[in-house]
Scaffold this active site. Structure first.
Site, PDB file in Angstrom:
ATOM      1  N   ASP A 126       1.051  -1.181  -0.072  1.00 18.13           N
ATOM      2  CA  ASP A 126       0.113  -0.068   0.064  1.00 18.13           C
ATOM      3  C   ASP A 126       1.053   1.277   0.007  1.00 18.13           C
ATOM      4  O   ASP A 126       1.763   1.617   0.681  1.00 18.13           O
ATOM      5  CB  ASP A 126      -0.842  -0.060   1.178  1.00 18.13           C
ATOM      6  CG  ASP A 126      -1.992   0.987   0.987  1.00 18.13           C
ATOM      7  OD1 ASP A 126      -2.145   1.790   0.060  1.00 18.13           O
ATOM      8  OD2 ASP A 126      -2.506   1.288   2.217  1.00 18.13           O
ATOM      9  N   ASP A 216      -3.252   2.512  -5.656  1.00 19.31           N
ATOM     10  CA  ASP A 216      -2.136   2.587  -4.716  1.00 19.31           C
ATOM     11  C   ASP A 216      -1.990   1.329  -4.023  1.00 19.31           C
ATOM     12  O   ASP A 216      -1.105   1.540  -2.953  1.00 19.31           O
ATOM     13  CB  ASP A 216      -2.258   3.828  -4.053  1.00 19.31           C
ATOM     14  CG  ASP A 216      -3.288   3.701  -3.306  1.00 19.31           C
ATOM     15  OD1 ASP A 216      -4.419   3.057  -3.326  1.00 19.31           O
ATOM     16  OD2 ASP A 216      -3.453   4.705  -2.074  1.00 19.31           O
ATOM     17  N   GLU A 217      -2.790   0.374  -4.446  1.00 17.91           N
ATOM     18  CA  GLU A 217      -2.608  -0.909  -3.553  1.00 17.91           C
ATOM     19  C   GLU A 217      -2.618  -2.165  -4.419  1.00 17.91           C
ATOM     20  O   GLU A 217      -3.138  -2.228  -5.352  1.00 17.91           O
ATOM     21  CB  GLU A 217      -3.366  -0.918  -2.293  1.00 17.91           C
ATOM     22  CG  GLU A 217      -4.948  -0.974  -2.746  1.00 17.91           C
ATOM     23  CD  GLU A 217      -5.875  -1.226  -1.413  1.00 17.91           C
ATOM     24  OE1 GLU A 217      -5.305  -2.096  -0.512  1.00 17.91           O
ATOM     25  OE2 GLU A 217      -6.874  -0.567  -1.354  1.00 17.91           O
TER      26      GLU A 217
END
Length: 652
Positions: A126, A216-217
């Site tokens: 993350d 974003d992960e």
């Protein structure tokens, strides 16, 4: 009070005994509403020293009297009434013999234990305050001051801002009350997408088939990488994080565990720029889950958290003592989900997000209250055009079209139609959606909307090779008898992927989807609150009359811009950028991912033709289509001949 303290304070909201005095009832309702107003991002890292009670008071007072507040208050009261029914049902169950339910729960736990896989190493990575971190690369001075990204609603905050109680999913004007010096920047998705791609290029080297969970992960299975490079999981993840920072100049945090569920929880333990591993043995996993608040579980949102809290389930360890009640109070799926949560079970296989079969494709837009006939039709047309893009990107058509609207009173209405053909173009989508919309206009004179959406369900893939000669969707190989027991323990059928390696389907998928939709609805409501606040500020400023029209127009443009920004954000949550650039290897006819993953040689969407005889979809190939039609005709001729013979026999 810390974040955990807020959760503990909340634990008294669902008392099993009704308060004796009206004042106590009012106080309880007041408290549950305040907790609800804290929003979906209460568990975000970086808020350990924040007094959440103070934050809730500020949100409560700042939003009181607004449509948002009234709607949240109504939802909170409805949830309270629902919980009262749950508790009444629980009191009834406590008076009867639940031995059979207890035995069934224990048998299910035993079966689940037999399926526990501790052989894999799954990682959840993350990016730390991703949007803010990307902006800080261009403006380094922002690293040392409170800053956030997003105007109407914050999408992320740096860790300086989080110390004041600011977080994603918070109305911008509320955040400014918590931190007056907060700097808010507009979203720049082009910039974030480019940076996300840099991160993905590194991830692909550790697992070419990593799964993007959002921009974003991501999840990775690094079992094979560790074996190939003689590295421990800790060393491999430390190396991965260092390489991401070297390439993208942003930090990531990681969780390492035996499955995806625990890995995601663990990735929050040492944020920012850290990693945490839960050892792959049963005692460690059970101990890790024992005292974990239910809200920490992906798939348990604010509503389900409060329902569980009401019956005494505050931590994952509390699930076990209540196991006999769960299916009767919350249903079979919830029972399966919670049992797996208690045991710390989850996905162990990881695969690209696009390989998961979609059930629907849709898009929706929030906007200022709108009632003009032409204005609403223009909005419907725009949504149809946006949905066409999404259907094209995901290579799908829809056999069912659903229209969704939200009235200015927050009431949500849906209508659906089954067109005579699968639809995907903006013209078709608009043509079949308009009559549904016109019917709503007749049913609700003077209809005023604040949200509109279209969704296609019962999807038909337009990818080449997705149907066989007979017009049937190509079936994956059936599982062998050695896997039947584990298949029966899941709520949906397990399939195998293109490489014939099993992947799991867990009941958590439905709960994670519901929790995600709950967050999206919260964002939409907060955007409306921000717009409402902006209008009130303009009205209270009382400008000279000759400036009023100009300022109102400016306010409308600002609100529209905020809504468009929110729509882009919501689409980006599922619109994941492509994997790292692929190369073509002529000798195999396949595209080879630089990380080693093999993809189909022709991924472009192609037209699907429907057979006029059997109406089954066929790949748009003249030769293949004609062969199929000939087959259908010959089969039809044979059938008719047989029927004639039978008719003659009956006459004789």
């Amino acid at each position: 009070m810390t974040v955990d303290g807020a959760s503990q304070a909340h634990s008294g909201y669902g008392a099993t005994e009704p308060p004796e005095a009206k004042s106590e009832v009012a106080t309880a309702e007041h408290d549950t509403l305040k907790y609800r107003l804290l929003g979906p991002s209460l568990t975000k890292p970086g808020q350990d020293t924040v007094d959440q009670q103070k934050v809730s008071e500020i949100i409560y007072n700042a939003s009181k009297g607004s449509k948002f507040f009234n709607n949240e208050e109504s939802k909170d009261k409805n949830l309270t009434q629902k919980i009262e029914k749950i508790l009444a049902r629980k009191r009834q169950l406590e008076r009867i013999d639940l031995t059979s339910d207890l035995r069934r729960a224990d048998e299910y736990i035993t079966e689940l234990e037999l399926s526990r896989d501790l052989s894999q190493t799954v990682v959840h990575v993350d990016c730390d305050a991703f949007y803010a971190a990307v902006e800080e690369l261009d403006r380094p001075e922002l690293k040392h001051v409170p800053m956030a990204v997003g105007k109407g609603v914050l999408t992320t905050c740096n860790y300086h801002a989080r110390k004041y109680g600011c977080r994603s999913g918070m109305a911008g004007f509320v955040a400014m009350k918590l931190c007056p010096q907060l700097i808010c920047l507009p979203l720049n998705f082009e910039k974030y997408t480019k940076k996300a791609q840099e991160v993905r290029e590194v991830l692909a080297e550790y697992d070419p088939r990593f799964q993007s969970a959002s921009m974003d992960e991501a999840y990775l299975n690094i079992t094979q990488y560790c074996l190939d490079h003689s590295l421990s999981p800790d060393a491999a993840v430390s190396e991965l994080r260092a390489r991401v920072f070297e390439k993208a100049k942003i930090t990531i945090s990681a969780g390492v565990a035996a499955n995806a569920r625990i890995a995601k929880i663990a990735s929050n333990r040492n944020k920012p720029n850290g990693q945490f591993r839960v050892a792959s043995d049963r005692p460690t996993i059970m101990a890790f889950m024992q005292d974990l608040p239910t809200r920490k579980i992906n798939g348990i949102g604010r509503v389900f958290e409060r329902e569980l809290d009401a019956i005494g389930v505050k931590t994952c360890g509390d699930i076990y003592p209540h196991r006999a009640f769960l299916s009767k109070l919350f249903g079979e799926k919830a029972f399966h989900f919670l049992m797996q949560v208690y045991l710390g079970l989850g996905h162990t296989s990881v695969r690209p997000a696009e390989e998961y079969e979609r059930k629907s494709v849709g898009t929706e837009s929030t906007f200022r209250d709108m009632s003009g006939k032409e204005e609403l039709r223009a909005k419907l047309r725009w949504i149809a055009e946006e949905l066409e893009k999404d259907l094209s990107r995901t290579h799908n058509k829809g056999r069912t079209l659903v229209l969704k609207v939200k009235l200015h009173t927050y009431e949500v209405l849906t209508r659906q139609v089954i067109p005579p053909k699968a639809v995907s173009t903006a013209d078709d989508l608009y043509t079949y959606a308009l009559p549904m919309f016109q019917k709503l206009e007749r049913e609700i004179p003077g209809m005023k909307l604040r949200l509109m959406g279209l969704r296609c369900t019962h999807l038909v893939s337009t990818k080449r090779g997705d149907v066989d000669f007979f017009g049937l969707k190509q079936q994956r190989p059936l599982p062998t008898s050695s896997h039947l027991a584990s298949l029966q323990r899941t709520t949906t059928t397990t399939e195998t992927d293109s490489d014939n390696q099993e992947w799991q389907v867990w009941p958590e998928d439905d709960f994670e989807t519901a929790a995600r939709e709950e967050r999206q609805q919260e964002y939409a409501a907060l955007e409306q609150l921000s717009q409402e606040h902006e209008r009130e500020q303009q009205e209270h400023s009382s400008p000279p009359s000759h400036f009023t029209h100009e300022i109102n127009q400016s306010s409308i443009r600002s609100q529209q811009k905020a809504s468009e920004e929110a729509d882009r954000r919501r689409r980006r949550e599922t619109d994941i950028p492509a994997y790292p650039k692929k190369e073509f290897r002529p000798s195999t006819g396949n595209k080879i991912n630089r990380g080693g993953g093999v993809a189909d040689a022709d991924e472009a969407a192609t037209q699907i033709w429907h057979c006029p005889i059997c109406n089954r979809p066929q790949t748009a190939s003249d030769r293949g289509f004609n062969e199929h039609v000939d087959f259908c005709l010959s089969r039809q001729t044979i059938r008719e001949a047989v029927e004639r013979e039978e008719d003659v026999a009956e006459v004789d």
